[in-house]
Scaffold this motif. Sequence first.
Motif: not given
Length: 937
Positions: A129-134
Amino acid sequence: MDSNYNPKQIEPKWQQRWEESGAFKVTEDPSRPKYYCLEMYPYPSAALHMGHLRNYSIGDGIARYKRMQGYNVLYPMGYDAFGLPAENAAIKQKIDPETWTRSNIESIKAQQQEMGLSYDWSRQIQSLDEDYYKWNQWIFLKLYERGLTLRESAIINWCPDCNTVLANEQVISGRCWRCSSVVEQKELKQWFFKITDYADELLSDLDSLDWPESVKLMQRNWIGRSEGTIINFNIADTGETIPIFTTRPDTVFGVTFMVFAPEHPLIKEWVEGTNYQAPFEDFLAEVQQEDKFQRIAADRDKKGLFIGKYAVNPLTGDKIPVFVGNFVIYEYGGGAVMAVPAHDQRDFEFAKVYDIPIKVVIQPEDMELDAYAMTEAYVDNGVLVNSGEFDGKNNRDAITGISEKLESMDLGKRTVNYKLRDWLISRQRYWGTPIPIIYCDNCGTVPVPIKDLPVSLPKDVEFTGSGNPLATSQTFIETTCPTCGGAARRETDTMDTFVDSSWYFFKYCSPSSEDVPFDREAASYWMPVDQYIGGIEHAILHLLYARFFTKALRDIGLTDVKEPFARLLTQGMVNKEAPYCEQCSRFLSPENFEGDSCSACGSKYIMKSAKMSKSLGNVVDPQVLMEKYGADASRFFILFGSNPERELEWSDTGIESVHKFLEKTFRLLVEPPGPVKDTTDASDDYINFIINSTIKGATGAFEDLKLKDAINHIMKLVDELSDYARSPVNMELYDQGRGAITMLLSPITPHLCEEVWEFTGHDGFICQSRWPEYDTDVVSESSEFKWNMLQDLTDDIKEIIKVARITTPQVIRLVTAAGWKFELAGIFRQEFAKTKDRGQIMKALMSTDLKRYGKQVNQILGKYMDDPALAPSVDMGQEEEHNFLKSAIPILESHFGCKVELYLEEDSKEKKAANAMPGRSAIMIDSNLGQPQGDRL
């Protein structure tokens, strides 16, 4: 209610109720003690394997136990979703890796829910998820600001045909997993985290952790701190200086050759265009097919090659040949070692193979070594010889003197060295966190501004199997420089998946945090993880990287925690028999045998235990197990097989036995007993003791993570309560026993126990009830001794009946030991605590009235000295023991179906009465009245 156990009805019912009620959701609650239980961040494979079933059953059992103890338990689940198999699937099956991975997540999550695992699913995360890997990118940039992220050259695995970098796991026997081309070692610019800056702290803080010593030792060895000296050796014809780290500068006069790692970049330069080039390339190709850890094993054959170069010993001026050797690894030390064959076994073995001179420079004090006659290296201390001005000095003292001399000549310096190397995080593939770096011709290397995160994975990529898929996306590569606004290009490397698993445990504390990776206050409440559970294969890298991240995040200001995992459990493998060919010394996969014979050599194979694996065809599908027997039976079986830290040997018949036991237990817990009584007797006292001792034993086993032992305690109570129910029962006591079984078993078989809990009229969930407590008076040291004595007595009687082949005992006669023997036991216990000297103890005994029993005292003392456990552990007199056994006669008569008589030794005329000892009555059994058939064995 139907008293038949039906898991197909029970288990979905309670899983739905838990979900609908949010039974396992938690928030921070400073008024309650917290407990953070966590299994290692799993990769979402398409289906659970038996290792998963074991891992999650352990974790869920612990989490449920702690909830019932009153702890506020955080027990979350998520998925380490940036795995290499997803990209492989994209290449082979032409499927989007995200679609493939999310499908796997749904599959494995459904199985986890079917197991009844008590996760707080509201905290679920997955690293794709982008909300994680950002936040991976955010942390990368914060470390970059602190100088902990750097880019430099490194040796990587390169496939020339696929035109791509390969991860270590993509190199199989030195060849590319995809095209089987020989893998080359290539030097490329790579991104690193400077984990070496934390080497000392990573080492010293191991002492504070409740981890298995074997794991801490593995970490210490990987970090590899050693104090020593760097000695500069020059290459004779090039003038290049090669710094060599050694902990043994006292042996420098004995250096007779030098060995480089074959991967060392200088070697390729030195041999290019020479007669050594072709043989070196062959040797390099051979060595690269070996596992690096196996190469440095002490028992591996030492192989090498002279490359035509010579180095100069800085203190002797001698020219010494330069070799490459399979036992030197480029990543460790400087990729080169000075070889002292007389005083290092590895160097000695190499020198013998390649006929290199051996020079003794340390002589033991009691003999003189002859280099030609030596059969092994001399590695102990001694006196220096053949060492110039240092001759005659003790070698340990000479370490300082030689180091000082090297420093004065500018030929070396004392230093602290580490095996640990900086963490290479670059991966030349698509499925991972894009590294947030931009390259500008005007501005150079420019970090992506925090406000522009995340740098998202593009969708317009081609998975051809050649090169990095990210490099095929022009929309991704082409960008503008955030500094000057000019045309620029993005970094196409992605981060090592170890990055995802190095801080996810913080993210669980506040999965919805938007401005920072995680909320500091929430992390302060939950961290560190109180119990971490996972495989021993992650004992080094994952744990080391997670520890590094925790310390780095502390220094960024995100947390006060300095260690992520307070307590660690590394569960053992699940094994099952597989065909093994002794002739070929290998396990056989299904295509390697036919009938009962090995296809390669024709010899008959044997069955031998091996780790479950698809390649061997010895896997058992947990899904099949759960569908046939239910989740509770599967959980019970996998936990009952062995305690968590030990390997588990699979048994196909075991699961059937477990299912039958659960059927028996369910009936015991829900069906009414037979006759009921109002009075109490010794059998009631006994069952009361068993109930309380089971609670005590199971609680201690859960605390020690000995779940098999906890189950054993519970199973004994089930059997004892079943036996108790054959006679009229005290209903209050009987229900107390059933309640204890239900609560103690609930962390293991939660669905069954919730069903029983509801049936017996309780409100709410059993998983939210309080763990039972035992009565300390009932399980005092004295009472435990008495009831255990009775159990031992029962076992002894059974053994006599078995050995003497008594089918129908008529009378069992018991004799309590004479009073003076109890006095002897008490004095022995006191004196043995002071001294183990038999003479001294005998002297103390003979100074009392026991002197008149001299010969017998001597015999008993001999038994006690041989086995001190024979002496009672508690102070109990003859009268107390005799009265207890008298009260227990009804229990024994009920058990053996015959009359039981009890005598004092002083009142008995039986010769065998003399065998009676405190805590161990003499036993005589008549099968026909008046005709003894046996005694205590």
